[in-house]
Design a protein around this motif. Structure first.
Motif, short mmCIF file in Angstrom:
data_model
loop_
_atom_site.label_atom_id
_atom_site.label_comp_id
_atom_site.label_asym_id
_atom_site.label_seq_id
_atom_site.Cartn_x
_atom_site.Cartn_y
_atom_site.Cartn_z
N LYS A 87 70.38 38.09 50.98
CA LYS A 87 69.89 39.18 51.84
C LYS A 87 70.68 40.45 51.59
O LYS A 87 70.11 41.54 51.51
CB LYS A 87 69.99 38.81 53.32
CG LYS A 87 69.00 37.79 53.79
CD LYS A 87 67.61 38.36 53.89
CE LYS A 87 66.68 37.28 54.37
NZ LYS A 87 65.29 37.66 54.28
N LEU A 88 72.00 40.32 51.46
CA LEU A 88 72.81 41.50 51.20
C LEU A 88 72.48 42.13 49.86
O LEU A 88 72.44 43.35 49.73
CB LEU A 88 74.30 41.14 51.26
CG LEU A 88 74.87 40.87 52.64
CD1 LEU A 88 76.35 40.51 52.54
CD2 LEU A 88 74.68 42.06 53.57
N GLU A 89 72.22 41.29 48.87
CA GLU A 89 71.87 41.81 47.55
C GLU A 89 70.51 42.51 47.59
O GLU A 89 70.34 43.59 47.02
CB GLU A 89 71.84 40.69 46.52
CG GLU A 89 71.64 41.20 45.11
CD GLU A 89 71.79 40.11 44.06
OE1 GLU A 89 71.43 40.39 42.91
OE2 GLU A 89 72.25 39.01 44.39
N GLN A 90 69.54 41.90 48.29
CA GLN A 90 68.23 42.54 48.43
C GLN A 90 68.36 43.87 49.16
O GLN A 90 67.72 44.86 48.79
CB GLN A 90 67.28 41.63 49.21
CG GLN A 90 66.83 40.41 48.46
CD GLN A 90 66.01 39.47 49.35
OE1 GLN A 90 65.92 39.66 50.56
NE2 GLN A 90 65.42 38.46 48.73
N ALA A 91 69.19 43.91 50.19
CA ALA A 91 69.40 45.14 50.95
C ALA A 91 70.02 46.22 50.06
O ALA A 91 69.61 47.38 50.12
CB ALA A 91 70.29 44.86 52.15
N MET A 92 70.98 45.84 49.23
CA MET A 92 71.61 46.80 48.34
C MET A 92 70.59 47.40 47.38
O MET A 92 70.56 48.62 47.17
CB MET A 92 72.73 46.12 47.54
CG MET A 92 73.40 47.03 46.52
SD MET A 92 74.41 46.15 45.33
CE MET A 92 73.20 45.15 44.48
N HIS A 93 69.73 46.56 46.82
CA HIS A 93 68.71 47.05 45.89
C HIS A 93 67.71 47.96 46.60
O HIS A 93 67.29 48.98 46.03
CB HIS A 93 67.99 45.89 45.20
CG HIS A 93 68.84 45.17 44.21
ND1 HIS A 93 69.35 45.76 43.07
CD2 HIS A 93 69.29 43.89 44.18
CE1 HIS A 93 70.06 44.90 42.39
NE2 HIS A 93 70.05 43.74 43.05
N SER A 94 67.37 47.62 47.82
CA SER A 94 66.45 48.46 48.58
C SER A 94 67.08 49.82 48.86
O SER A 94 66.40 50.86 48.77
CB SER A 94 66.07 47.79 49.91
OG SER A 94 65.33 46.63 49.66
N GLN A 95 68.35 49.82 49.20
CA GLN A 95 69.04 51.08 49.47
C GLN A 95 69.10 51.94 48.21
O GLN A 95 68.87 53.14 48.27
CB GLN A 95 70.45 50.80 50.00
CG GLN A 95 71.19 52.05 50.41
CD GLN A 95 72.59 51.75 50.90
OE1 GLN A 95 73.21 50.80 50.43
NE2 GLN A 95 73.09 52.54 51.82
N ARG A 96 69.39 51.33 47.09
CA ARG A 96 69.46 52.07 45.83
C ARG A 96 68.11 52.65 45.44
O ARG A 96 68.03 53.69 44.79
CB ARG A 96 69.99 51.18 44.71
CG ARG A 96 71.46 50.91 44.83
CD ARG A 96 71.95 50.11 43.65
NE ARG A 96 73.37 49.89 43.75
CZ ARG A 96 74.06 49.14 42.91
NH1 ARG A 96 73.45 48.53 41.91
NH2 ARG A 96 75.35 48.98 43.06
N ASN A 97 67.03 51.94 45.81
CA ASN A 97 65.69 52.43 45.49
C ASN A 97 65.17 53.43 46.52
O ASN A 97 64.08 53.96 46.36
CB ASN A 97 64.71 51.25 45.39
CG ASN A 97 64.97 50.40 44.17
OD1 ASN A 97 65.47 50.88 43.17
ND2 ASN A 97 64.63 49.12 44.26
N GLY A 98 65.94 53.68 47.55
CA GLY A 98 65.57 54.67 48.55
C GLY A 98 64.71 54.14 49.68
O GLY A 98 64.21 54.91 50.49
N ASP A 99 64.52 52.85 49.75
CA ASP A 99 63.72 52.25 50.81
C ASP A 99 64.64 51.89 51.97
O ASP A 99 65.07 50.74 52.15
CB ASP A 99 63.00 51.01 50.29
CG ASP A 99 61.95 50.47 51.23
OD1 ASP A 99 61.85 51.01 52.36
OD2 ASP A 99 61.24 49.53 50.84
#
Length: 62
Positions: free
Chosen positions: A20-32
């Motif tokens: 979940k933390l990794e998914q959240a990090m990727h979402s943040q980097r993509n601007g979502d």
């Protein structure tokens, strides 16, 4: 006797928490940011479950 076949719920929850933390990090980097905040909330809920199980295990070990 068959304790080696029992799954460890803490191990499973820790794996889900990390994912979940990794998914959240990727979402943040993509601007979502909405998805990031939702995934972070889910990760926090998993962390609470992990802490609860750890407390239960320490009580039974004593």
């Amino acid at each position: 006797m068959f304790s080696i076949f029992k799954s460890n719920p803490l191990k499973k929850l820790n794996k889900q928490y990390s994912a979940k933390l990794e998914q959240a990090m990727h979402s943040q980097r993509n601007g979502d940011i909405r998805r990031y905040s939702h995934l972070t909330f889910e990760a926090e809920q998993l962390l609470k479950q992990i802490e609860k199980l750890e407390k239960q295990q320490t009580k039974t070990d004593n």
